[in-house]
Design a protein around this motif. Structure first.
Motif, mmCIF file in Angstrom:
data_model
loop_
_atom_site.group_PDB
_atom_site.id
_atom_site.type_symbol
_atom_site.label_atom_id
_atom_site.label_comp_id
_atom_site.label_asym_id
_atom_site.label_seq_id
_atom_site.Cartn_x
_atom_site.Cartn_y
_atom_site.Cartn_z
ATOM 1 N N ILE A 108 0.839 -1.203 0.000
ATOM 2 C CA ILE A 108 0.000 0.000 0.000
ATOM 3 C C ILE A 108 0.871 1.250 0.000
ATOM 4 O O ILE A 108 0.608 2.208 -0.743
ATOM 5 C CB ILE A 108 -0.943 -0.028 1.214
ATOM 6 C CG1 ILE A 108 -1.990 -1.137 1.039
ATOM 7 C CG2 ILE A 108 -1.616 1.327 1.433
ATOM 8 C CD1 ILE A 108 -2.799 -1.420 2.287
ATOM 9 N N ALA A 109 1.912 1.239 0.836
ATOM 10 C CA ALA A 109 2.817 2.394 0.893
ATOM 11 C C ALA A 109 3.485 2.631 -0.458
ATOM 12 O O ALA A 109 3.631 3.780 -0.900
ATOM 13 C CB ALA A 109 3.873 2.161 1.970
ATOM 14 N N THR A 110 3.888 1.563 -1.137
ATOM 15 C CA THR A 110 4.528 1.686 -2.447
ATOM 16 C C THR A 110 3.575 2.304 -3.472
ATOM 17 O O THR A 110 3.955 3.183 -4.255
ATOM 18 C CB THR A 110 4.995 0.302 -2.935
ATOM 19 O OG1 THR A 110 5.932 -0.236 -1.991
ATOM 20 C CG2 THR A 110 5.664 0.409 -4.302
ATOM 21 N N LEU A 111 2.316 1.845 -3.463
ATOM 22 C CA LEU A 111 1.321 2.389 -4.389
ATOM 23 C C LEU A 111 1.068 3.874 -4.125
ATOM 24 O O LEU A 111 0.977 4.682 -5.065
ATOM 25 C CB LEU A 111 0.012 1.608 -4.260
ATOM 26 C CG LEU A 111 -0.016 0.224 -4.916
ATOM 27 C CD1 LEU A 111 -1.217 -0.573 -4.426
ATOM 28 C CD2 LEU A 111 -0.055 0.354 -6.441
ATOM 29 N N LEU A 124 -5.190 10.527 -13.652
ATOM 30 C CA LEU A 124 -5.981 9.303 -13.506
ATOM 31 C C LEU A 124 -5.146 8.092 -13.086
ATOM 32 O O LEU A 124 -5.548 7.365 -12.175
ATOM 33 C CB LEU A 124 -6.745 9.004 -14.794
ATOM 34 C CG LEU A 124 -7.670 7.768 -14.739
ATOM 35 C CD1 LEU A 124 -8.716 7.923 -13.642
ATOM 36 C CD2 LEU A 124 -8.336 7.543 -16.091
ATOM 37 N N PRO A 125 -3.971 7.835 -13.688
ATOM 38 C CA PRO A 125 -3.184 6.679 -13.236
ATOM 39 C C PRO A 125 -2.796 6.773 -11.756
ATOM 40 O O PRO A 125 -2.818 5.767 -11.041
ATOM 41 C CB PRO A 125 -1.944 6.714 -14.148
ATOM 42 C CG PRO A 125 -2.417 7.404 -15.381
ATOM 43 C CD PRO A 125 -3.365 8.454 -14.891
ATOM 44 N N ALA A 126 -2.427 7.976 -11.307
ATOM 45 C CA ALA A 126 -2.080 8.153 -9.891
ATOM 46 C C ALA A 126 -3.300 7.903 -9.016
ATOM 47 O O ALA A 126 -3.208 7.270 -7.956
ATOM 48 C CB ALA A 126 -1.539 9.556 -9.657
ATOM 49 N N LEU A 127 -4.448 8.380 -9.466
ATOM 50 C CA LEU A 127 -5.683 8.178 -8.717
ATOM 51 C C LEU A 127 -6.031 6.695 -8.633
ATOM 52 O O LEU A 127 -6.428 6.198 -7.570
ATOM 53 C CB LEU A 127 -6.820 8.949 -9.389
ATOM 54 C CG LEU A 127 -8.157 9.018 -8.643
ATOM 55 C CD1 LEU A 127 -8.002 9.796 -7.342
ATOM 56 C CD2 LEU A 127 -9.213 9.653 -9.535
ATOM 57 N N LEU A 128 -5.850 5.967 -9.717
ATOM 58 C CA LEU A 128 -6.149 4.531 -9.722
ATOM 59 C C LEU A 128 -5.221 3.780 -8.768
ATOM 60 O O LEU A 128 -5.650 2.847 -8.087
ATOM 61 C CB LEU A 128 -6.024 3.979 -11.141
ATOM 62 C CG LEU A 128 -7.048 4.495 -12.158
ATOM 63 C CD1 LEU A 128 -6.790 3.882 -13.529
ATOM 64 C CD2 LEU A 128 -8.464 4.209 -11.695
ATOM 65 N N ALA A 129 -3.954 4.186 -8.721
ATOM 66 C CA ALA A 129 -3.017 3.543 -7.792
ATOM 67 C C ALA A 129 -3.454 3.762 -6.350
ATOM 68 O O ALA A 129 -3.407 2.847 -5.516
ATOM 69 C CB ALA A 129 -1.606 4.094 -8.009
ATOM 70 N N ALA A 130 -3.909 4.982 -6.041
ATOM 71 C CA ALA A 130 -4.378 5.281 -4.684
ATOM 72 C C ALA A 130 -5.642 4.497 -4.366
ATOM 73 O O ALA A 130 -5.829 4.020 -3.228
ATOM 74 C CB ALA A 130 -4.618 6.775 -4.529
ATOM 75 N N LEU A 211 4.080 7.173 3.678
ATOM 76 C CA LEU A 211 4.955 7.042 4.850
ATOM 77 C C LEU A 211 4.181 6.551 6.063
ATOM 78 O O LEU A 211 4.687 5.733 6.844
ATOM 79 C CB LEU A 211 5.618 8.388 5.150
ATOM 80 C CG LEU A 211 6.655 8.868 4.134
ATOM 81 C CD1 LEU A 211 7.125 10.277 4.480
ATOM 82 C CD2 LEU A 211 7.840 7.906 4.076
ATOM 83 N N LEU A 212 2.944 7.031 6.217
ATOM 84 C CA LEU A 212 2.125 6.577 7.331
ATOM 85 C C LEU A 212 1.817 5.093 7.200
ATOM 86 O O LEU A 212 1.880 4.343 8.188
ATOM 87 C CB LEU A 212 0.830 7.387 7.395
ATOM 88 C CG LEU A 212 -0.162 6.992 8.497
ATOM 89 C CD1 LEU A 212 0.476 7.100 9.873
ATOM 90 C CD2 LEU A 212 -1.417 7.864 8.423
ATOM 91 N N ALA A 213 1.493 4.641 5.981
ATOM 92 C CA ALA A 213 1.208 3.215 5.770
ATOM 93 C C ALA A 213 2.422 2.366 6.125
ATOM 94 O O ALA A 213 2.301 1.334 6.797
ATOM 95 C CB ALA A 213 0.793 2.972 4.324
ATOM 96 N N GLY A 214 3.597 2.802 5.674
ATOM 97 C CA GLY A 214 4.808 2.062 6.002
ATOM 98 C C GLY A 214 5.093 2.055 7.494
ATOM 99 O O GLY A 214 5.501 1.032 8.057
ATOM 100 N N GLY A 215 4.869 3.205 8.152
ATOM 101 C CA GLY A 215 5.099 3.278 9.597
ATOM 102 C C GLY A 215 4.169 2.378 10.370
ATOM 103 O O GLY A 215 4.584 1.687 11.320
#
Length: 234
Positions: A108-111, A124-130, A211-215
């Motif tokens: 999730i953090a990578t995406l 749109l591609p960035a939005l789809l990744a999120a 960063l929050l997801a990774g933490g």
């Protein structure tokens, strides 16, 4: 203490462990809800589309269809379908990772960081990744000591809280309904923070979400393995 079907016959030691398992689980739910709210607010303010609130996108899709706006209809259909795919991928990654939170949250953090680093004007591609990331997030926690929880949506939590409030008003003293406010409060606080970050950083504020997801993933290493197995979908 969160309820369990065996709590009335459990030993004091078991009840103590169950109590801490519930507290840790709800703390994890709160942190992940903050992440979901933050990411949804950033995505919405940057693009006008919801990243985790698919009820909102579904209503917008229906309106777009009624208006005959085929471009928006196609866009929203893609967003909703992407969220479903993200949920499916969350289960796959969870199973491949041995139903541990860390591998899932690192994906999730990578995406999210990839979405923040997207260099092109078309978002749109960035939005789809999120959106994929938020779909996957739902595989991190499904219930805590038998209580169902939602991470990227809070309608169910508010509904369960309201039904519990109604039973309390009728004199029933069931446990657990009050904790349904935890994911709502987490998502609300996260959305406020996300909105503030987006004002200053735009879509790049998703770096903070990543960063929050990774933490959170690293902190999950402190959670006993058997507790994680209980939190995550089977």
């Amino acid at each position: 203490m969160l309820p369990s079907s065996s709590s009335t016959h459990a030993s004091p030691g078991h009840l103590h462990i169950q109590k801490w398992r519930g507290r840790i689980g709800l703390s994890l739910v709160a942190a992940l809800s903050v992440l979901a709210g933050m990411t949804d607010a950033i995505g919405f303010m940057a693009s006008g589309d919801f990243v985790s609130f698919m009820s909102g996108n579904t209503t917008r899709l229906a309106v777009a269809i009624s208006d005959g706006d085929m471009g928006l209809t196609l866009r929203l259909t893609i967003l909703v379908a992407t969220f479903v795919i993200g949920n499916a991928l969350g289960i796959v990654v969870s199973r491949l990772g041995g139903r541990r939170a860390l591998p899932l949250l690192l994906c999730i953090a990578t995406l999210l960081c990839g979405a923040a680093a997207w260099p092109y004007e078309e978002q749109l591609p960035a939005l789809l990744a999120a959106i994929i990331a938020m779909g996957m997030l739902n595989a991190a926690v499904e219930d805590v000591n038998g209580l169902p929880v939602g991470l990227t949506y809070v309608t169910g939590a508010l509904s369960r809280f309201g039904r519990g409030l109604g039973r309390w008003m009728l004199g029933e003293r069931r446990n657990g309904w009050r904790v349904q406010l935890i994911p709502w409060a987490g998502m609300f606080a996260g959305a406020v923070l996300g909105a503030l970050l987006e004002h200053h950083l735009g879509l790049r504020a998703l770096f903070v979400s990543g960063l929050l997801a990774g933490g959170i993933g690293l902190l999950s290493l402190k959670i006993p393995r058997r507790w994680q197995l209980g939190y995550m979908p089977r």
